[in-house]
Design a protein around this motif. Structure first.
Motif, short mmCIF file in Angstrom:
data_model
loop_
_atom_site.label_atom_id
_atom_site.label_comp_id
_atom_site.label_asym_id
_atom_site.label_seq_id
_atom_site.Cartn_x
_atom_site.Cartn_y
_atom_site.Cartn_z
N PRO A 61 -8.58 13.58 3.96
CA PRO A 61 -7.57 12.83 4.71
C PRO A 61 -6.89 11.78 3.84
CG PRO A 61 -9.76 12.10 5.31
CD PRO A 61 -9.95 13.30 4.45
N THR A 62 -5.73 11.34 4.27
CA THR A 62 -4.90 10.49 3.43
C THR A 62 -5.63 9.19 3.08
OG1 THR A 62 -3.12 11.32 4.77
CG2 THR A 62 -2.58 9.59 3.20
N GLN A 63 -5.61 8.88 1.81
CA GLN A 63 -6.09 7.57 1.37
C GLN A 63 -4.90 6.75 0.91
OE1 GLN A 63 -9.37 7.58 -1.36
NE2 GLN A 63 -9.98 9.60 -0.63
N TYR A 64 -5.13 5.47 0.82
CA TYR A 64 -4.02 4.58 0.45
C TYR A 64 -4.43 3.76 -0.76
CZ TYR A 64 -2.32 5.93 5.01
OH TYR A 64 -1.89 6.67 6.07
N THR A 65 -3.52 3.64 -1.70
CA THR A 65 -3.79 2.79 -2.86
C THR A 65 -3.06 1.47 -2.67
OG1 THR A 65 -1.88 3.68 -4.00
CG2 THR A 65 -3.98 4.74 -4.42
N GLN A 66 -3.60 0.45 -3.31
CA GLN A 66 -2.95 -0.88 -3.26
C GLN A 66 -2.66 -1.26 -4.70
OE1 GLN A 66 -6.34 -1.61 -0.95
NE2 GLN A 66 -5.24 -2.94 0.46
N ASP A 67 -1.46 -0.97 -5.13
CA ASP A 67 -1.16 -1.05 -6.56
C ASP A 67 -1.17 -2.48 -7.09
OD1 ASP A 67 -1.04 1.61 -6.67
OD2 ASP A 67 1.15 1.77 -6.67
N ALA A 68 -0.55 -3.38 -6.35
CA ALA A 68 -0.49 -4.77 -6.84
C ALA A 68 -1.89 -5.35 -6.96
CB ALA A 68 0.35 -5.62 -5.90
N TYR A 95 0.85 -1.19 0.00
CA TYR A 95 0.00 0.00 0.00
C TYR A 95 0.88 1.24 0.00
CZ TYR A 95 0.76 0.75 5.03
OH TYR A 95 1.31 0.98 6.25
N ALA A 96 0.29 2.34 -0.44
CA ALA A 96 1.05 3.60 -0.48
C ALA A 96 0.05 4.73 -0.37
CB ALA A 96 1.82 3.70 -1.79
N PRO A 97 0.45 5.84 0.28
CA PRO A 97 -0.49 6.96 0.37
C PRO A 97 -0.76 7.54 -1.01
CG PRO A 97 1.65 7.53 1.26
CD PRO A 97 1.68 6.08 1.00
N LEU A 98 -2.00 7.95 -1.20
CA LEU A 98 -2.39 8.53 -2.48
C LEU A 98 -2.03 10.00 -2.44
CD1 LEU A 98 -3.95 8.08 -5.14
CD2 LEU A 98 -6.01 8.69 -3.92
N PRO A 99 -1.19 10.47 -3.34
CA PRO A 99 -0.79 11.87 -3.28
C PRO A 99 -1.98 12.80 -3.49
CG PRO A 99 0.44 10.66 -4.99
CD PRO A 99 -0.53 9.73 -4.42
N GLY A 100 -2.00 13.87 -2.72
CA GLY A 100 -3.04 14.87 -2.89
C GLY A 100 -4.37 14.51 -2.26
N SER A 101 -4.41 13.50 -1.41
CA SER A 101 -5.69 13.14 -0.79
C SER A 101 -5.72 13.66 0.64
CB SER A 101 -5.87 11.62 -0.79
OG SER A 101 -4.79 11.02 -0.14
N VAL A 107 -18.14 -9.04 3.13
CA VAL A 107 -18.14 -7.59 3.31
C VAL A 107 -17.80 -7.19 4.75
CG1 VAL A 107 -20.58 -7.32 3.84
CG2 VAL A 107 -19.39 -5.53 2.61
N GLY A 108 -17.96 -8.09 5.69
CA GLY A 108 -17.67 -7.76 7.09
C GLY A 108 -16.24 -7.30 7.32
N HIS A 109 -15.35 -7.75 6.46
CA HIS A 109 -13.94 -7.41 6.65
C HIS A 109 -13.65 -5.94 6.41
CE1 HIS A 109 -12.13 -11.34 7.32
NE2 HIS A 109 -13.07 -11.82 6.53
N ILE A 110 -14.45 -5.29 5.57
CA ILE A 110 -14.15 -3.89 5.26
C ILE A 110 -14.97 -2.95 6.13
CG2 ILE A 110 -13.36 -4.29 2.92
CD1 ILE A 110 -16.11 -3.32 1.99
N MET A 111 -15.59 -3.46 7.18
CA MET A 111 -16.38 -2.60 8.05
C MET A 111 -15.67 -2.40 9.38
SD MET A 111 -18.90 -1.56 6.43
CE MET A 111 -19.37 -1.86 4.76
N ASN A 112 -14.37 -2.22 9.33
CA ASN A 112 -13.60 -2.05 10.55
C ASN A 112 -12.25 -1.45 10.20
OD1 ASN A 112 -13.56 -2.27 13.30
ND2 ASN A 112 -14.29 -4.40 13.24
N ASN A 113 -11.37 -1.36 11.20
CA ASN A 113 -10.01 -0.94 10.88
C ASN A 113 -9.31 -2.03 10.08
OD1 ASN A 113 -9.96 1.55 12.05
ND2 ASN A 113 -9.44 0.76 14.07
N SER A 114 -8.41 -1.59 9.20
CA SER A 114 -7.63 -2.58 8.48
C SER A 114 -6.36 -2.89 9.27
CB SER A 114 -7.26 -2.06 7.10
OG SER A 114 -6.28 -1.07 7.23
N ALA A 115 -5.54 -3.76 8.76
CA ALA A 115 -4.29 -4.10 9.44
C ALA A 115 -3.15 -3.17 9.05
CB ALA A 115 -3.92 -5.55 9.15
N TYR A 116 -3.41 -2.22 8.16
CA TYR A 116 -2.35 -1.30 7.72
C TYR A 116 -2.13 -0.20 8.75
CZ TYR A 116 -2.78 -3.45 3.13
OH TYR A 116 -2.79 -4.34 2.09
#
Lengths: 459, 331
Positions: free
Chosen positions: A219-226, A211-217, A304-313
């Motif tokens: 609050p900061t968002q993160y992209t997952q390029d792979a 993951y990497a922060p998305l430039p110009g976002s 979908v339950g997995h994306i309704m909480n904090n992630s591990a990042y």
């Protein structure tokens, strides 16, 4: 003798002259090399003396060739969709774009046509835990809920104002939620929609993909390029027929030059091949798909339950990143919550998981709320204020409807059991009594239990 | 009508040579001059040593007719009717010495050519029945008021009981697969094994490793995985085990004594061999189903005759045949 005494005296002198370390530090002593033992100076034992020899037992070592890199995982994740031993079921109809809601397919087992199977395989809609490997070719039961999804598909296409249907598929364990999702995807493929499927939401949030922060976002968002480039390659492979019909219309200001005749399939392939550009290309593809006169979109996610909480990042200040701050997840959640609509219409489907669902109080409460709202919009349950809840998830699921999967009816159970028997997998006469018995033992027609009880062990 | 005495076949299927002390052996020799006369004919109601032991292998052989009937039963031809007796003429037809002992009338009739013969039997058969058997299906159970569902049809099938709902072979193999008392894991593995058997291509049978007689063609096996499993196990199951008995030979030397095994014991031995061979196989994948897959592959290789389990079975049988000399049967 004299030499030994001299030696001993030297040793004692050495001991006295041992490096005197400052009393507050022990590091020199600790990091010093270990003192040489006397045994090393003793040499080999004298003749006639016995010494203890401990032989190392030569354990039998497996010298065979190891499986190649990734071969084990490939075996574990392999999807088998055909059993050449199973009998061909005669008279089974195929699902096509026109008969989704026909009388002939209501409550019947229908085969999935070959191109759709390829596309479904490309979007990883088939799971290893499902029983596809038992039968001659993939076929599904068009149950009541499948026909509801077919009705949504028809509604979206018939609506003037381009409708967006948003549903969360809920139900007991092994009640067919993932299979219903697969049926929805199959119907979308049959109607030439664009299908984007996230086969397992867990993969996005457990920190196994970069993951990497998305430039110009902000609050900061993160992209997952792979992950995004892999998703783009799935989109390109599964929707190639539809996407190659359309060319890009606007300039997307990408860092690579795109010729104006680039088709959307080409664009997706480009994103698949250049992971560092995958997120800008994904947004470009989405912009193209939402232009007027483009096909409707089917967006689907499983677990979908997995994306309704904090992630591990972790963020830069070592805080857990909320799943909705991941760019891909946010894109999906915006459409599920209704914040963004699909301008050309479409369906957003999210399935919960019965076997792999993390505790998500927000999701649970939202499902309760939606079920109560469907019954009686006045009398709604209240959140217990003394419990902590993930407010962002609760907000995003505020007005999503649920599609509850119940057990099969006895007629549907009979249809699928006749299919089992015709395939040679159930060696019994399918009569009223057997159907009724199996249906009852399967928890009032839970289809997973029904399959387990009739096909898996008892034959 | 086939001949009563099948001379081409091996006269005895299992020939145990009972070991007796020298004096008794001589006495036997004197008392019973020829093998033919030592046999029990069909007329004698019960073999003389029938009550000595309950072990079927120690029972004396039946008469020539029973033997011919058994032989023809094994090779699949129509044998003589056991209900009829064996005529003395037929018994002594090839025994020149016994012919000399016959009465004069019978000797004359042997020398003269037969005038004619009947193609039918004149002896009464007991199997005809006395007209007492009932015919037709049993009457349907009476409709009883107050019962929601119909009464069960009798007899209740053997797998209708909760505790015996699975096939006996499946149940036994599941229990042998179980480790640390984890039955549900074993059941899952059993299910995976059966799924593997039904999804793998039909086995190619090796003619030098014959399966049980009457086995279905290999193309029928994958669709009936329980039969597949039972066939693999029963085909390699050993018939006997070797018990080493201390001091039986005198001087503290242990003697190997072959002991016949029961059905469940035979299956248990075969399954343990198969599981041991499967454990030695290499696990190709990863995850939970690895062992089940290896067991299933071993079962297939048993049916195809490739498995090393066959060697073990043959070795046991060979030793068993050699150790047959150590058996002492009391007369």
């Amino acid at each position: 003798m004299p030499s030994i005494t001299a030696h001993a005296s030297m040793a004692s002198r050495n001991l006295l002259a041992a490096p005197r370390t400052a009393s507050f530090s022990t590091s020199c002593l600790r990091f010093a090399l270990p003192p040489k033992g006397k045994a090393s100076q003793a040499g080999p034992p004298a003749r006639g003396q016995k010494s203890l020899h401990l032989k190392k037992s030569a354990r039998p070592r497996d010298t065979g060739k190891r499986p190649a890199l990734g071969e084990r995982k490939m075996l574990r994740k392999r999807i088998v969709l055909s059993n050449t031993n199973a009998l061909e079921v005669h008279g089974m109809k195929d699902l096509n774009g026109k008969n989704l809601r026909a009388e002939a397919v209501k409550g019947a087992v229908v085969g999935l046509p070959e191109p759709v199977v390829d596309s479904l395989r490309a979007v990883e809609a088939f799971k290893t835990t499902q029983g596809w490997n038992m039968f001659r070719r993939p076929a599904t039961l068009m149950r009541k809920e499948s026909l509801q999804i077919a009705a949504f598909v028809d509604d979206v296409e018939a609506a003037v104002g381009k409708k967006t249907v948003r549903k969360i598929i809920v139900g007991d364990r092994a009640s067919g939620k993932s299979t219903l999702l697969l049926q929805g995807l199959a119907m979308a493929f049959l109607r030439n929609w664009v299908v984007i499927n996230i086969p397992e939401a867990k993969d996005l949030v457990i920190g196994h993909t970069e993951y990497a922060p998305l430039p110009g976002s902000n609050p900061t968002q993160y992209t997952q390029d792979a992950y995004t480039s892999n998703l783009l390659s799935q989109i390109a492979r599964s929707n190639s027929a539809v996407l190659s019909k359309y060319c890009i219309t606007t300039d997307h200001k990408l860092s690579i030059l795109l010729p104006p005749s680039t088709t959307l399939a080409k664009l997706a392939e480009l994103g698949a091949n250049t992971p560092e550009l995958s997120w800008p290309i994904f947004t470009a593809l989405w912009t193209e798909l939402t232009q007027p006169d483009r096909p409707p979109i089917m967006l689907a996610i499983d677990g979908v339950g997995h994306i309704m909480n904090n992630s591990a990042y972790l963020s830069a200040d070592a805080q857990l990143v909320h799943a909705h701050d991941l760019a891909l997840v946010r894109h999906f959640v915006d459409h599920l919550s209704g914040r963004t609509t699909l301008p050309n219409g479409g369906i957003v489907l999210a399935a919960t998981s019965g076997s792999n669902q993390p505790a998500s109080p927000a999701l649970e409460f939202s499902i309760q709320l939606a079920e109560a709202r469907a019954k009686n919009p006045i009398d709604l349950p209240n959140w217990n204020p003394y419990k902590t809840v993930d407010q962002r998830s609760l907000q995003s699921l505020k007005d999503v409807d649920v599609l509850k999967l119940n057990g099969l009816s006895k007629e549907e159970a009979r249809a699928i059991m006749e299919y089992y028997a015709a395939s040679g997998m159930l060696r019994r006469t399918v009569d009223e009594r057997l159907v009724s018995e199996t249906w009852t033992l399967a928890g009032n027609g839970n289809i997973g239990e029904l399959e387990k009880g009739s096909v898996r062990l008892r034959m | 009508m086939p001949p009563r005495l099948n001379l081409l076949s091996v006269p005895r299927t299992i020939a145990y040579r009972p070991k007796t002390d020298a004096l008794a052996w001589q006495a036997n020799c004197i008392a019973q001059p020829s093998l033919t006369l030592r046999r029990n004919f069909a007329e004698s109601k019960e073999p003389p040593a029938a009550d000595k032991s309950k072990n079927p292998d120690t029972q004396p052989l039946g008469g020539v007719t029973e033997e011919a009937a058994k032989t023809s039963d094994i090779i699949g031809t129509e044998g003589p009717d056991i209900e009829q007796g064996t005529s003395v003429e037929e018994v002594v037809k090839r025994d020149k010495e016994a012919q000399k002992m016959l009465p004069k009338v019978m000797q004359d009739s042997l020398k003269s050519t037969p005038k004619g013969f009947r193609s039918f039997s004149t002896t009464a058969s007991r199997s005809q029945g006395m007209g007492l058997e009932e015919s037709g299906p049993p009457p349907p159970p009476p409709i009883m008021p107050g019962i929601k569902f119909s009464l069960p049809t009798l007899p209740i099938p053997s797998d209708a009981h909760l505790k015996y709902r699975y096939d006996p072979v499946v149940k036994q193999v599941t229990n042998l697969l179980m480790r640390h008392g984890k039955l549900s894991v074993a059941q899952r593995n059993m299910s995976l094994i059966l799924t593997h058997l039904r999804t793998s291509p039909p086995p190619s049978i090796n003619p030098s490793r014959p399966l049980l007689p009457g086995a279905p063609p290999p193309s029928h096996l994958p669709l009936n995985p329980i039969l597949y499993l039972s066939l693999a196990i029963d085909s390699v199951a050993p018939l006997l085990r070797l018990r080493s008995q201390k001091g039986a030979a005198g001087g503290g030397v242990a003697l190997q004594i072959p002991v016949p095994l029961g059905l469940r014991q035979r299956r248990r031995t075969a399954v343990e061999w198969i599981l041991a061979a499967a454990t030695k196989r290499r696990n190709r994948g990863s995850g939970k189903g690895g062992f089940a897959q290896r067991v299933a592959e071993e079962l297939i290789s048993v049916v195809e005759g490739k498995s090393s389990v066959w060697e073990r079975r043959n070795a046991i049988h060979k030793l068993g045949v050699a150790a047959r000399a150590n058996l002492i049967l009391k007369r």
